[in-house]
Design a protein around this motif. Structure first.
Motif, PDB file in Angstrom:
ATOM      1  N   TRP A  14      12.728   3.534  16.126  1.00  0.00           N
ATOM      2  CA  TRP A  14      12.803   2.808  18.100  1.00  0.00           C
ATOM      3  C   TRP A  14      12.580   1.362  17.844  1.00  0.00           C
ATOM      4  O   TRP A  14      10.699   1.353  16.881  1.00  0.00           O
ATOM      5  CB  TRP A  14      12.521   3.593  18.884  1.00  0.00           C
ATOM      6  CG  TRP A  14      11.020   4.453  19.117  1.00  0.00           C
ATOM      7  CD1 TRP A  14      10.713   5.074  18.833  1.00  0.00           C
ATOM      8  CD2 TRP A  14       9.752   3.353  19.349  1.00  0.00           C
ATOM      9  NE1 TRP A  14       9.534   5.708  19.011  1.00  0.00           N
ATOM     10  CE2 TRP A  14       8.647   4.611  19.335  1.00  0.00           C
ATOM     11  CE3 TRP A  14       9.762   2.430  20.122  1.00  0.00           C
ATOM     12  CZ2 TRP A  14       7.655   4.234  20.259  1.00  0.00           C
ATOM     13  CZ3 TRP A  14       8.428   1.795  20.379  1.00  0.00           C
ATOM     14  CH2 TRP A  14       7.118   3.041  20.700  1.00  0.00           C
ATOM     15  N   LEU A  44      15.098   2.145  23.054  1.00  0.00           N
ATOM     16  CA  LEU A  44      15.127   3.790  24.108  1.00  0.00           C
ATOM     17  C   LEU A  44      14.801   3.849  24.942  1.00  0.00           C
ATOM     18  O   LEU A  44      13.079   3.695  25.624  1.00  0.00           O
ATOM     19  CB  LEU A  44      14.757   4.242  22.310  1.00  0.00           C
ATOM     20  CG  LEU A  44      14.398   5.908  23.131  1.00  0.00           C
ATOM     21  CD1 LEU A  44      15.990   5.981  22.806  1.00  0.00           C
ATOM     22  CD2 LEU A  44      14.102   6.126  21.638  1.00  0.00           C
ATOM     23  N   VAL A  93      13.288   9.801  18.063  1.00  0.00           N
ATOM     24  CA  VAL A  93      14.675   8.666  18.110  1.00  0.00           C
ATOM     25  C   VAL A  93      16.198   9.553  17.566  1.00  0.00           C
ATOM     26  O   VAL A  93      16.022  10.652  17.312  1.00  0.00           O
ATOM     27  CB  VAL A  93      13.894   8.073  16.192  1.00  0.00           C
ATOM     28  CG1 VAL A  93      15.442   7.296  16.040  1.00  0.00           C
ATOM     29  CG2 VAL A  93      12.729   7.474  16.712  1.00  0.00           C
TER      30      VAL A  93
END
Length: 393
Positions: free
Chosen positions: A358, A341, A351
């Motif tokens: 993540w 991410l 998230v």
């Protein structure tokens, strides 16, 4: 010729000439009998070794026939029925029946042996003829009726034989490997051709444990420093992975995946992270490459399936929350993939919808690392070194 008188001597010639017709007939019969006896003796002397040889051939065949499993099973099945019938008959009839059965068997045996001897005397025995005679000459054994307990056991055995075999036992799946323990976040970087030459020993000394290296971009671009950067990081002890910058509008997902993997040279060596699909907005238009959400889903799935087919690994997906929301519609189709991410300027990333967690977090693009000229991207793996090493298997 003068008639015989009492004074004439009886010479043999005279005696023969004087014998009666009855005496002559008796003498001829005697001579014929002697000739027949002599011929019979010669025939017996000639046949004796043949008979002995035939009997030697028959003995093992008879034993084999009597001991054959099918014959034993037949006798075991028939014996109870024969005994049941005999129990209902008067004893004299049973004895007579047994006597006649044995006599008939003996007669059959005699006929088989005599036929075999005659055939041998004429043309010599052949193996099929010997086996046929052995079958004809075999005499069934007389067996006593089984006791009630034995009869019950036989019936139970027959019932069990008729039942279908139990289904095979399915092998139990191996127990899943225990989860590696959580640990403190692990620091790493990602680099491309823009970072130039890198002193990876200094990067390792600066505490960085992993790196992602750009391998390919779209349909035609290949990082000219990929091999140098990728293998240099591994040689310095870092765990390394390759990533592909996706351009879904330029060519098919399968074509880009194959080209990426050909360059990346993925190896399952315990030091290589799964391949990465880098999904970002179109650098030219800032949008979703002119594709719908469904088209982006399909393109991404096709790319990931090809990577899984060739490497056995689920690809890592790189994305930021806004791209995932706008271009992928917040789908949860790829929740099983590790998520890398990108989220800057926050203490902890949010998230995006469609993922439960993540794994990697790119938290800045302005980091400073020993061994690299200029700024670079900094990353964390949140679950600790043990789980990072497990992901690299």
């Amino acid at each position: 010729m003068n008639p015989e008188t009492p004074d004439q001597p009886r010479t043999p010639e005279n005696h023969d000439n004087a014998s009666t017709p009855k005496q002559a007939s008796t003498s001829a019969a005697h001579r014929a009998d002697q000739a027949l006896r002599t011929a019979a003796d010669r025939v017996r002397a000639w046949l004796a070794p043949l008979v002995e040889r035939v009997l030697r051939w028959l003995a093992p065949l008879l034993r084999r026939v009597q001991d054959a499993p099918v014959v034993r099973r037949f006798r075991e099945r028939v014996a109870p029925h024969v005994a049941a019938v005999q129990d209902k008959l008067p004893e004299p009839v049973v004895r007579a029946s047994r006597t006649r059965s044995m006599q008939a068997g003996a007669a059959v045996a005699a006929v088989g042996v005599v036929g075999l001897v005659i055939g041998t005397a004429v043309a010599g025995p052949s193996q099929p003829e010997v086996e046929e005679a052995a079958m004809a000459a075999s005499i069934p054994e007389q067996q006593a009726a089984p006791a009630p307990e034995q009869q019950a056991a036989l019936e139970q055995h027959a019932t069990l034989q008729q039942q279908p075999p139990p289904p095979p036992v399915e092998p139990q799946a191996a127990a899943p490997e225990p989860e590696a323990p959580l640990g403190p976040p692990v620091e790493g970087i990602d680099v491309s051709n823009h970072n130039g030459p890198i002193d990876w020993s200094k990067v390792a000394a600066d505490g960085k444990k992993f790196t992602f290296v750009l391998a390919t971009d779209g349909t035609s671009f290949t990082n000219p420093r990929y091999s140098e950067q990728y293998h240099g990081a591994k040689d310095a002890g870092l765990i390394a992975g390759a990533y592909h910058f996706a351009r879904p509008s330029s060519s098919s997902a399968e074509e880009q995946a194959n080209r990426f993997l050909d360059v990346a040279d993925y190896q399952s060596d315990g030091k290589t992270l799964p391949p990465v699909l880098d999904l970002e907005v179109d650098p030219n238009s800032g949008g979703c490459y002119g594709m719908s959400v469904d088209q982006m889903h399909q393109w991404t799935k096709t790319f990931n399936d090809k990577v899984k087919e060739r490497t056995g690994k689920e690809p890592i997906i790189y994305a930021n929350p806004s791209f995932w929301r706008e271009c992928m519609g917040g789908t949860n189709t790829f929740d099983g993939h590790p998520l890398w991410l990108a989220s800057y300027g926050v203490d902890s990333p949010s998230v995006p919808n469609g993922f439960s967690n993540w794994h990697f977090w790119q938290y800045t693009d302005e980091g400073s690392v020993a061994g690299i000229n200029g700024s670079t991207d900094l990353n964390q793996f949140k679950e600790g070194m043990a789980r990072l090493e497990k992901l690299a298997r």
